[in-house]
Design an enzyme around this catalytic site. Sequence first.
Site: not given
Ligand SMILES: [Zn+2]
Length: 241
Positions: A72, A107, A109, A196
């Site tokens: 991120h 991931d 996200h 995740d």
């Molecule tokens: Zn994540």
Amino acid sequence: MIPNVHSDRRTASYPRSAIDQAGFHQADTACPIAAHIFESAYWSAHSAVKGADLLHAGEQALYVLSRSPGHHAFADLAGGFCFFNNTGIAAERLLAAGHRPAILDVDLHHGNGTQGIFYERSDVLTVSIHVDPIRFYPFYWGHAQERGEGAGLGYNLNLPLPRGTGDDDYLKTIKTAFAHIRALGTDVLVIALGLDPFEKDPLKGLAVTTPGFARIGEAIAKFGLPTLLVQEGGYLSEELG
Ligand SMILES: [Zn+2]
């Protein structure tokens, strides 16, 4: 330090006070600056660099336990627990050594920082498989229509999945990702390895099982490129270990 103002839509006006500079460089409140953060993030990135060097020296597959995570983080913007973009830095290292790297982000996200860093470039391909960001962090990035810009057009691929997607559809999607990576002539793979997507992850975004992860690992191995796996997310649950 947690800023009270975030300048997501930036102008050329760079602020002079510490709290406002923090807001300029922190996308959200999940990346507070505390004692030793710099040291930790710095050595986390160096772990990925070391992995890149070993890959270049001939290793076929390596796992790097980078903490803090990286995907991120943009070039000058921290976010979502990430300060330096570990996979992006590893890819730059491999590029400098003469490789043509691709970053595949698995991931839960979207890897918005990684996308942002390479968005206008064709020398590092970025691909992310993640839960549809329409109602999921990082919200403002990760949609299928974000394909890169300028020289980078076509070198960013987002493959958002509906919430609750399980093993079989995930495996199909990773095949789409590999076809794209193969077509663009990559010779080393950097995986942003979030765990995740796990079915028992408390965030409950996707539903990949433990055998599902094994199948994903097999698919990556079968793809056959030298591969650097760099740890990203994964939240507390009894089974995560
Ligand atoms: Zn994540």
